[in-house]
Design a protein around this motif. Structure first.
Motif, PDB file in Angstrom:
ATOM      1  N   MET A   1       0.842  -1.173   0.000  1.00 53.85           N
ATOM      2  CA  MET A   1       0.000   0.000   0.000  1.00 53.85           C
ATOM      3  C   MET A   1       0.886   1.234   0.000  1.00 53.85           C
ATOM      4  N   VAL A   2       0.506   2.231  -0.805  1.00 53.54           N
ATOM      5  CA  VAL A   2       1.239   3.495  -0.820  1.00 53.54           C
ATOM      6  C   VAL A   2       0.237   4.604  -0.528  1.00 53.54           C
ATOM      7  N   ALA A   3       0.498   5.365   0.545  1.00 53.87           N
ATOM      8  CA  ALA A   3      -0.454   6.376   1.003  1.00 53.87           C
ATOM      9  C   ALA A   3       0.228   7.714   1.198  1.00 53.87           C
ATOM     10  N   LEU A   4      -0.571   8.747   1.313  1.00 54.14           N
ATOM     11  CA  LEU A   4      -0.076  10.060   1.688  1.00 54.14           C
ATOM     12  C   LEU A   4       0.412  10.004   3.124  1.00 54.14           C
ATOM     13  N   ARG A   5       1.536  10.640   3.374  1.00 53.20           N
ATOM     14  CA  ARG A   5       2.115  10.618   4.713  1.00 53.20           C
ATOM     15  C   ARG A   5       1.127  11.170   5.741  1.00 53.20           C
ATOM     16  N   GLY A   6       0.876  10.396   6.781  1.00 57.70           N
ATOM     17  CA  GLY A   6      -0.015  10.813   7.845  1.00 57.70           C
ATOM     18  C   GLY A   6      -1.480  10.522   7.607  1.00 57.70           C
ATOM     19  N   ALA A   7      -1.826  10.059   6.395  1.00 61.12           N
ATOM     20  CA  ALA A   7      -3.242   9.811   6.089  1.00 61.12           C
ATOM     21  C   ALA A   7      -3.747   8.523   6.732  1.00 61.12           C
ATOM     22  N   VAL A   8      -2.862   7.580   6.957  1.00 64.15           N
ATOM     23  CA  VAL A   8      -3.227   6.317   7.612  1.00 64.15           C
ATOM     24  C   VAL A   8      -2.544   6.291   8.969  1.00 64.15           C
ATOM     25  N   SER A   9      -3.313   6.198  10.015  1.00 62.28           N
ATOM     26  CA  SER A   9      -2.729   6.239  11.351  1.00 62.28           C
ATOM     27  C   SER A   9      -1.911   4.981  11.623  1.00 62.28           C
ATOM     28  N   SER A  10      -0.906   5.134  12.471  1.00 57.78           N
ATOM     29  CA  SER A  10      -0.078   3.983  12.835  1.00 57.78           C
ATOM     30  C   SER A  10      -0.904   2.933  13.572  1.00 57.78           C
ATOM     31  N   THR A  11      -1.934   3.387  14.300  1.00 59.78           N
ATOM     32  CA  THR A  11      -2.803   2.453  15.013  1.00 59.78           C
ATOM     33  C   THR A  11      -3.569   1.567  14.040  1.00 59.78           C
ATOM     34  N   ALA A  12      -4.094   2.177  12.955  1.00 60.07           N
ATOM     35  CA  ALA A  12      -4.842   1.402  11.964  1.00 60.07           C
ATOM     36  C   ALA A  12      -3.945   0.374  11.295  1.00 60.07           C
ATOM     37  N   ALA A  13      -2.728   0.794  10.930  1.00 61.10           N
ATOM     38  CA  ALA A  13      -1.805  -0.131  10.282  1.00 61.10           C
ATOM     39  C   ALA A  13      -1.450  -1.286  11.213  1.00 61.10           C
ATOM     40  N   LEU A  14      -1.233  -0.987  12.498  1.00 60.37           N
ATOM     41  CA  LEU A  14      -0.882  -2.025  13.464  1.00 60.37           C
ATOM     42  C   LEU A  14      -2.048  -2.982  13.679  1.00 60.37           C
ATOM     43  N   ASP A  15      -3.253  -2.447  13.772  1.00 56.92           N
ATOM     44  CA  ASP A  15      -4.425  -3.293  13.968  1.00 56.92           C
ATOM     45  C   ASP A  15      -4.618  -4.255  12.792  1.00 56.92           C
ATOM     46  N   ARG A  21      -2.171 -11.568  11.278  1.00 59.95           N
ATOM     47  CA  ARG A  21      -1.303 -12.502  11.999  1.00 59.95           C
ATOM     48  C   ARG A  21      -0.194 -12.969  11.076  1.00 59.95           C
ATOM     49  N   ARG A  22      -0.053 -14.275  10.919  1.00 59.62           N
ATOM     50  CA  ARG A  22       1.044 -14.788  10.088  1.00 59.62           C
ATOM     51  C   ARG A  22       0.577 -15.232   8.708  1.00 59.62           C
ATOM     52  N   HIS A  23      -0.646 -14.890   8.364  1.00 58.27           N
ATOM     53  CA  HIS A  23      -1.204 -15.399   7.114  1.00 58.27           C
ATOM     54  C   HIS A  23      -0.753 -14.595   5.891  1.00 58.27           C
ATOM     55  N   ALA A  24      -0.247 -13.425   6.099  1.00 57.62           N
ATOM     56  CA  ALA A  24       0.156 -12.599   4.952  1.00 57.62           C
ATOM     57  C   ALA A  24       1.063 -11.482   5.448  1.00 57.62           C
ATOM     58  N   ARG A  25       1.681 -10.810   4.505  1.00 53.82           N
ATOM     59  CA  ARG A  25       2.520  -9.663   4.820  1.00 53.82           C
ATOM     60  C   ARG A  25       1.768  -8.384   4.466  1.00 53.82           C
ATOM     61  N   PHE A  26       2.004  -7.344   5.252  1.00 55.15           N
ATOM     62  CA  PHE A  26       1.386  -6.044   5.007  1.00 55.15           C
ATOM     63  C   PHE A  26       2.459  -4.974   5.108  1.00 55.15           C
ATOM     64  N   LYS A  27       2.600  -4.186   4.055  1.00 53.52           N
ATOM     65  CA  LYS A  27       3.598  -3.118   4.045  1.00 53.52           C
ATOM     66  C   LYS A  27       2.937  -1.821   3.617  1.00 53.52           C
ATOM     67  N   LEU A  28       3.098  -0.802   4.419  1.00 48.18           N
ATOM     68  CA  LEU A  28       2.546   0.516   4.116  1.00 48.18           C
ATOM     69  C   LEU A  28       3.682   1.498   3.891  1.00 48.18           C
ATOM     70  N   GLU A  29       3.765   2.024   2.688  1.00 45.07           N
ATOM     71  CA  GLU A  29       4.735   3.068   2.373  1.00 45.07           C
ATOM     72  C   GLU A  29       4.011   4.401   2.286  1.00 45.07           C
ATOM     73  N   GLN A  30       4.749   5.476   2.549  1.00 43.87           N
ATOM     74  CA  GLN A  30       4.150   6.797   2.560  1.00 43.87           C
ATOM     75  C   GLN A  30       4.942   7.761   1.676  1.00 43.87           C
ATOM     76  N   ARG A  31       4.228   8.689   1.086  1.00 38.38           N
ATOM     77  CA  ARG A  31       4.835   9.723   0.254  1.00 38.38           C
ATOM     78  C   ARG A  31       4.429  11.084   0.798  1.00 38.38           C
ATOM     79  N   ALA A  32       5.269  12.070   0.582  1.00 46.59           N
ATOM     80  CA  ALA A  32       5.026  13.398   1.142  1.00 46.59           C
ATOM     81  C   ALA A  32       3.810  14.073   0.532  1.00 46.59           C
ATOM     82  N   GLN A  33       3.554  13.844  -0.749  1.00 48.53           N
ATOM     83  CA  GLN A  33       2.454  14.501  -1.441  1.00 48.53           C
ATOM     84  C   GLN A  33       1.732  13.510  -2.341  1.00 48.53           C
TER      85      GLN A  33
END
Length: 318
Positions: A1-15, A21-33
């Motif tokens: 996932m690629v999102a605007l910086r700060g648009a997705v809270s760290s809490t949401a990503a952690l949840d 769990r261990r069923h898949a990988r999740f990676k969130l990258e952020q861009r300034a604009q």
């Protein structure tokens, strides 16, 4: 996932990571604009490009051009998904487009909502009022002589034209026909845009807030997500929602044409619907920052709350 910086809270990503769990990988990258994300869709980098992500965030203004340019693909099986079933009609109208990116009741679903907000004006009262300026109550106040060369705006032609229309007493989304019927004409609108541009010292979606903080400009036209934190930090900065109305904006999840998280590297990950549904859960559709920035979905009740904040009688509460 690629999102605007700060648009997705760290809490949401952690949840969401915990839910996987261990069923898949999740990676969130952020861009300034958001413009950076769009640029990567146009000219993909070799590694880590948004063009190969399962989902990339874009503003609603970018959606039509991205579709026309072939940078996106419709969200697979969106119409049969639970998150789509829970959206209000106004969201559905925004997200369904034809192949040219135009709104279409019968088009594919090209995006999913993440959050929405509005365009506001932030002013340095210790500068503007101290040197003889007047408070900004409506868009026409941006043309006052004291703001000449002391105004900043986001780098968005759409916002510039919308503000120019509003200063002429026209709707923010007025069409060419509306301009002609009002007796303004194309030349009149062009003259007002030029007049407004002469007031602006900085056109930037990056440096506009810094210019306000430094005192280089005394007022800024910008998006609520950028301006609200400044007003929260500084007693010298006041926010206003012009009484004649404000433009709304929305940040959306889209699927790049080159999404490669699916089977054999083709298409988006099968977990994409889970991410979209996770973000659109009613429990996450909470008010943010004084009701001027919301997580989706936008339904009739939250729209009414939003308008009550922007109503002239309650504008001072901002």
């Amino acid at each position: 996932m690629v999102a605007l910086r700060g648009a997705v809270s760290s809490t949401a990503a952690l949840d969401f990571r915990r839910a996987l769990r261990r069923h898949a990988r999740f990676k969130l990258e952020q861009r300034a604009q958001l413009a950076d994300i769009y640029a990567e869709l146009v000219a993909p980098r070799k590694r880590g490009s948004a063009a190969r992500a399962d989902a990339a965030m874009l503003g609603d203004a970018w959606l039509g051009p991205a579709i026309r340019a072939g940078l996106l693909q419709p969200i697979p099986d969106a119409l049969a998904s639970r998150w789509w079933a829970g959206l209000s009609p106004r969201w559905r109208r925004l997200l369904r487009r034809d192949a040219n990116g135009r709104l279409s009741d019968h088009g594919d679903v090209w995006a999913a909502p993440h959050r929405w907000g509005c365009t506001l004006v932030a002013a340095r009262k210790d500068k503007l009022l101290r040197w003889g300026g007047r408070p900004i109550r409506d868009w026409g106040d941006l043309l006052q002589p004291r703001l000449r060369g002391r105004l900043a705006m986001v780098d968005s032609p759409r916002e510039l034209v919308a503000v120019a229309l509003a200063t002429l007493g026209l709707p923010l989304n007025a069409t060419a026909a509306d301009v002609l019927m009002a007796g303004v004409g194309v030349d009149g609108l062009r003259a007002r845009v030029d007049e407004l541009r002469q007031q602006v010292r900085v056109f930037s979606s990056r440096e506009h807030t810094r210019a306000l903080a430094a005192g280089d400009v005394w007022a800024v036209v910008g998006w609520s997500g950028d301006l609200l934190p400044i007003a929260e930090r500084s007693a010298n900065v006041t926010l206003s929602a012009p009484v004649s109305g404000v433009p709304l904006w929305a940040d959306l999840w889209t699927v790049p044409a080159g999404a490669s998280g699916g089977s054999q590297g083709r298409g988006p990950s099968p977990l994409l619907p889970a991410w979209l549904e996770f973000g659109l859960q009613p429990a996450r559709a909470e008010r943010r920052r004084g009701m001027l920035e919301f997580l989706a979905p936008l339904d009739e009740d939250t729209a009414a709350l939003h308008w009550s904040v922007l109503h002239p009688e309650q504008r001072d509460s901002l």
